[in-house]
Structures are given as C-alpha cells and as structure tokens.
Design an enzyme around this catalytic site. Structure first.
Site, short mmCIF file in Angstrom:
data_model
loop_
_atom_site.label_atom_id
_atom_site.label_comp_id
_atom_site.label_asym_id
_atom_site.label_seq_id
_atom_site.Cartn_x
_atom_site.Cartn_y
_atom_site.Cartn_z
N SER A 50 5.13 -40.05 18.03
CA SER A 50 4.62 -38.59 18.05
C SER A 50 3.75 -38.06 17.17
O SER A 50 2.57 -38.76 17.02
CB SER A 50 6.00 -37.97 18.00
OG SER A 50 5.90 -36.45 18.29
N ASP A 164 6.47 -38.20 24.90
CA ASP A 164 6.61 -38.28 23.37
C ASP A 164 7.60 -39.69 23.06
O ASP A 164 8.66 -39.79 23.58
CB ASP A 164 7.32 -36.95 22.90
CG ASP A 164 7.36 -37.00 21.42
OD1 ASP A 164 7.86 -37.95 20.61
OD2 ASP A 164 7.00 -35.88 20.91
#
Length: 297
Positions: A50, A164
């Site tokens: 991320s 993510d």
C-alpha cells in the site's frame, strides 16, 4: 524482543526494509528512510504494501527527495483535485489522475531496472492470495498495491484484478527474504497512539470552519449520501481496515521477527490526510531516531 536483546546492526551491513500499509501515515516512512540513509545503512532490498509500496518504490527509483518536495508543497485542495471519482465502478476513485501526477515527478521505470531490489505486495481477491510484483512497470505495481477496496478501483496486472496488499500483508516481511540482506528493518504503521484511548480529544473553539479532516470526511459522506454528523462509510472502512491490518501485522512480527522495528503511532493522521506530509515525515524521523538510539545506533 527488547532493544537490548535485538542483534546489533552494523552500519555497512546490507539491510532489507519491510514498509507497512497505513494510508497517509505511510508518508512517515519518508522520514524513516532519510534517517537510515543519514546513518549510513546500505538498503539493498525493499518490500512494501500500500503506501509502504509507494514510498519504497519511489525510494528504490532514486526519486524520494523530489517526491518529498512535491508532496510537502501540496495543499488539501490540490490533493482533492487529483481524485477522479467514478460511477458504477467497484470503487470511488479511478486513480489515473493521481498516478499521472506522481509519474511526472518520479518517472516511469520498470522495476527490474531499479538500483534497489523492490517488491510491491498486492492481493488477488479472486484467488485470495498475496501477489509479489517484482518486474514490469513500477506504476502498475504501485497502483495495484495501494488500491484500497471501496476507495480505489482494482488494478489489472497480467490479467488479474489486484487490490491493496495491506489486506493480507500489512507488514510484508516474507517478501524481503528473497534478498541477500544481512538484516531486516520493519516499519510498523500501527504503533501505540500518541493520544492513548480514553484521553479527551481537542475540541474546536467557536463557530469557525470544521477541521480539515472533518471537511474531507463530509465530502466522502456527501458522495455516498450519508449523514455527515455520524460516522459514515469512509471512517468506518478506515477503522475496520486499520484494525484488521494491526492484528495481522502483530502476527507477522511474532512469527518472523526482524532485527529492528520502527513504529509509527496509529493516530498520527486520518488515512486520507496526505496533505499533512511535512508533519508525518517529521514523525517518521523522530520515531526512527528513537528506535535506533534505543537499539544502540
């Protein structure tokens, strides 16, 4: 593991970094990287998830200073204008405008050409597994790794819709083990809060404008048709994701402990407050200095 028990890290040893997921808190990792560089650590490998992938990939490309200057100069309004809302898609934001802006600063290299070995961690929801992106266009890997479900649309890489990496690997320690580094340093984005639970929050005085974090939250709420006076989708999602990631990160640290952990307070900012980069970088520097000093460096 206490600082006294941690193995000592020689400055010229090869070091791998695991950079954690944490939304805008990830900007604190810019300060961490700067301190490690100033203290002479040789970073030979980075794995990130991320926002950790974003910062780590830009560092691996040698463009972290330019990125810092750009994001420190960004106002809240400028950041919001980089968000490109979409309709009838699996997410609120397409992310093309944001990536294009960062590409202008960083360039568009392939991962295998970077001077530092780099792995971006994403998640394949269909197969329910981590995906380690170690080759191909850097921005494809970064866009996939920070595709927070519900906020950013998934990103297709090699025909797979990815989201993510923090969903399964908020602290991607395992992804660093392919390197030949002597030591591992992990940056955990879920450290003990600066304002522990139970302490009263600061209350705005007078009838002036709402704090900027609340105004952006209201923007999210209006986008979804929610009541701005209640905790809406954006904040609920952020708290839920953060809770899940914190628990997984604790397990990862327990199962595969690194030589040094640098912890960023989990209440340093809201997950979307990227315009507070200057403050967050300072927090990262402070926490890195503290952790290194406590470990004897």
């Amino acid at each position: 593991m206490t600082p006294a028990e941690a193995p000592k890290i020689a400055r010229r040893e090869k070091v791998a970094l695991a950079l954690g997921a944490g939304g805008a808190r990830g900007m604190a990792q810019i300060g961490v990287l700067e301190v490690l560089d100033e203290r002479g650590f040789e970073i030979v490998a980075i794995a990130g998830a991320s926002s950790g992938a974003l910062v780590g990939g830009i560092h691996a490309a040698g463009r972290l200073r330019a990125f810092r200057e750009a994001i420190e100069g960004m106002t809240r309004g400028q950041f919001l204008r980089l968000l490109d809302p979409v309709v009838a898609r699996p997410g609120l934001v397409a992310g093309r405008r944001l990536v294009d802006a960062m590409r202008e600063v960083v360039g568009d290299p392939d991962i295998e050409t970077l001077p530092v070995q780099f792995t971006a961690v994403a998640v394949d929801l269909e197969r329910q597994r981590e995906v380690w992106l170690r080759s191909g266009p850097l921005w494809d890997a970064l866009r996939a790794s920070f595709a927070v479900p519900g906020v950013f649309t998934p990103h297709v890489v090699h025909g797979r819709e990815l989201v993510d990496g923090g969903l399964l690997a908020p602290l991607p320690i395992a992804a660093t083990r392919l390197s030949d580094a002597h030591r591992l340093i992990a940056v955990d984005m879920h450290g003990w809060p600066r304002r522990p639970p139970g302490r009263p929050a600061d209350t705005p005085q007078g009838n002036g404008p709402a704090p900027r974090g609340r105004r952006l939250a209201q923007w999210f709420h209006r986008r979804l048709g929610n009541d701005p006076d209640r905790m809406g989708f954006a904040e609920t999602m952020a708290r839920a994701l953060d809770t899940m990631q914190a628990q997984i990160a604790r397990v990862q640290l327990a199962l595969d402990p690194p030589e040094l952990v640098i912890r960023i307070p989990r209440d340093a900012c809201q997950f979307y407050e990227f315009w507070r980069a200057r403050e967050l970088i300072a927090i990262g520097r402070m926490e890195a200095e503290k952790a290194l000093s406590e470990a004897g460096y």
